[in-house]
Write a protein that holds these residues in place. Structure first.
Motif: not given
Length: 196
Positions: A108, A133, A137-139
């Motif tokens: 991330g 992936r 990071k998330k988003g």
């Protein structure tokens, strides 16, 4: 090493010449692709398979506050990318010798990862997408840009180190890797897939 191997792994004088030629040939594709996604103003960005580093420079110009990393398996590409981005090295830019299957980033860590005209040369594209992936990071986003080329030509025969995928196959691989969404954009033979 054959002439066509330089497409996926530039080496020596021929590789250096190819890096300059590729920048000229890929410029319209890069301009189009950059109109499709937002470059974050801060954080960390990586261009995976950065070649001669011209898209690293574009990322630096579009984001005044981000740290931009270029990563490539070719030592010639790393040398050229360092030269192209020498004004930013050590401060806002780092060029790393390495491959997409083992990214030198924490889980991330990246706000954005890009891959311009490179995924067709990755030996295990599914594993590399999972690695992207992991590092994004998330988003965050992973952006793949390619020229599929004339579908009537057997590019894999002409360039044996190449394994073409359609935009739809790239999208499916992104979703399988764990990206929540993947949007496809096309412009003739060019395509851009943005995973989020």
């Amino acid at each position: 090493m054959s002439f066509t191997d330089n497409f996926g792994h530039p080496r020596g004088l021929l590789g250096r010449l190819m890096l300059v030629a590729m920048e000229r040939e890929h410029l319209p594709m890069a301009k189009w692709a950059f109109s499709l996604f937002e470059v974050p103003m801060g954080g960390k960005i990586a261009d995976i398979g950065c070649g001669g580093g011209y898209n690293v420079r574009r990322l630096l110009q579009k984001s005044q506050g981000a740290k931009v990393f270029g990563l490539d398996i070719s030592e010639e590409s790393v040398k050229k990318a360092r030269k192209v981005n020498r004004a930013f090295l050590g401060d806002r830019c780092e060029i790393i010798h390495g491959g997409a299957e083992s990214l030198p980033f924490s889980d991330g860590e990246l706000d954005l990862a890009t891959a311009f005209e490179t995924v067709f040369f990755w030996s295990d594209i599914a594993a590399c997408f999972k690695e992207a992936r992991r590092a994004v990071k998330k988003g965050g986003r992973f952006v793949v840009i390619n020229n599929y080329g004339d579908p009537k030509i057997d590019w894999e025969k002409k360039v044996p180190c190449m394994k073409r995928k359609t935009a739809e196959e790239i999208k499916a691989l992104m979703l399988e890797a764990g990206f929540l969404t993947a949007a496809v954009f096309k412009n003739g033979n060019l395509f851009c897939v943005i995973g989020e």
